[in-house]
Design an enzyme around this catalytic site. Structure first.
Site, PDB file in Angstrom:
ATOM      1  N   LYS A 176      35.537  50.179  47.116  1.00  0.00           N
ATOM      2  CA  LYS A 176      35.736  51.457  46.417  1.00  0.00           C
ATOM      3  C   LYS A 176      35.176  52.593  47.276  1.00  0.00           C
ATOM      4  CE  LYS A 176      35.550  49.188  41.917  1.00  0.00           C
ATOM      5  NZ  LYS A 176      34.789  49.020  40.647  1.00  0.00           N
ATOM      6  N   LYS A 195      40.248  37.313  42.156  1.00  0.00           N
ATOM      7  CA  LYS A 195      39.705  38.046  41.027  1.00  0.00           C
ATOM      8  C   LYS A 195      40.429  37.648  39.740  1.00  0.00           C
ATOM      9  CE  LYS A 195      37.961  42.006  41.919  1.00  0.00           C
ATOM     10  NZ  LYS A 195      37.689  43.437  42.234  1.00  0.00           N
TER      11      LYS A 195
END
Length: 307
Positions: free
Chosen positions: A150, A182
């Site tokens: 991020k 994920k």
């Protein structure tokens, strides 16, 4: 250009992996093209050609330095005649009122590069300072503080370097570097033995140097992932009690990463559960730029404060 950047700042600590000069130059050139595409019209009409000046970057609050090489590149790419003298190295602490670096030479070039240079230096120092605060909270636990993907588009290499300047570590750099399965991946792979088989098959298709991490959001998924023999298991948004349970059940068979709801107020308690890694996107995606100012003095004695 690369040689100039490399020699303009003091040597970094041996453990602080540097950013290649070519990567810094690419970022700074793009920033200068955005900020100064056809020349600095203000400087060119107000500042007589040949005017020289000296400026210093002064800290208006304490912090950890990061991004000196980007600041230096912004100045030298604006005018290679500028001379720069860092007062400290990246990774060093400074206090309010300290000088980080001085610049002297053609005033027009100095003014043309100051905004881009300051923007990068302030942001990277903010990241380093925030990271250092997280690291301090986990001292003595053995847990690593790491970043995430991020990051600001185009600035990842500098922002990850800033995390290292603050004493943190880096997660995978990009999608090509490691496997990280994920929740959305697992939703397509099944549960129980079906999930274990899918993860083992994926593992068999990887090179032996590729790290394999799996994120789970429930202890119910743990046995199936453990049976697959992955390298790291991320416990995402787990309670403190469930984190501690996960650490006990994994029992060293894989690295244990905690993620989700990591703040300066919660990180110490998370580290105390025994996890190996604590990842936080906040280190880069919502950090506050540090307050640094560039004070410039015209060599003829006239003064100004750049904005």
């Amino acid at each position: 250009m690369s040689d100039t950047i490399a020699t303009a700042a003091p040597a970094r600590p041996a453990t602080l992996l540097p950013v290649p000069a070519r990567a810094i130059e690419k970022i700074v050139l793009a920033a200068l093209e955005e900020d100064n595409p056809r020349g600095d019209v203000t400087g060119n009409v107000l500042i007589p050609a040949g005017t020289t000046a000296t400026a210093a970057v002064i800290a208006r609050e304490p912090g950890i330095c990061a991004g000196l090489q980007a600041f230096i590149a912004a100045m030298l790419l604006s005018d290679p005649a500028l001379e720069l003298h860092p007062a400290l190295a990246d990774g060093a602490r400074f206090n309010t009122g300290d000088t980080l670096i001085t610049v002297s030479g053609p005033a027009r070039g100095l003014l043309a590069g100051e905004r881009v240079g300051l923007n990068l230096l302030q942001r990277m120092s903010g990241i380093a300072t925030a990271t250092a605060a997280f690291v301090k909270e986990t001292t003595g636990t053995g847990a690593r503080i790491v970043d995430t993907r991020k990051t600001t588009p185009g600035l990842r290499v500098l922002e990850r370097y800033a995390v290292r300047c603050g004493g943190g570590h880096n997660h995978r750099d990009n999608l090509s570097e490691a496997v990280m399965a994920k929740d959305n991946h697992l939703a397509l792979l099944g549960t129980g033995s079906e999930l274990t088989a899918a993860l083992r098959k994926a593992r068999a298709n990887l090179g032996h140097t590729v790290h394999f991490e799996v994120e789970i959001d429930s202890l119910d998924q743990l046995d199936a992932v453990l049976a697959a023999g992955v390298d790291t298991i991320m416990l995402d948004n787990f309670s403190l009690a469930d984190l501690a349970t996960g650490v006990r059940r994994i029992a060293g068979a894989a690295w244990v990463e905690a993620s989700g709801n990591v703040t300066l107020e919660t990180v110490a308690a998370i580290a105390a559960t025994g996890v190996d890694v604590i990842s936080s996107g906040a280190l880069t995606h919502s950090v506050r730029a540090l307050d640094l100012g560039l004070d410039i003095v015209i060599d003829q004695g006239r003064g100004a404060n750049t904005r």
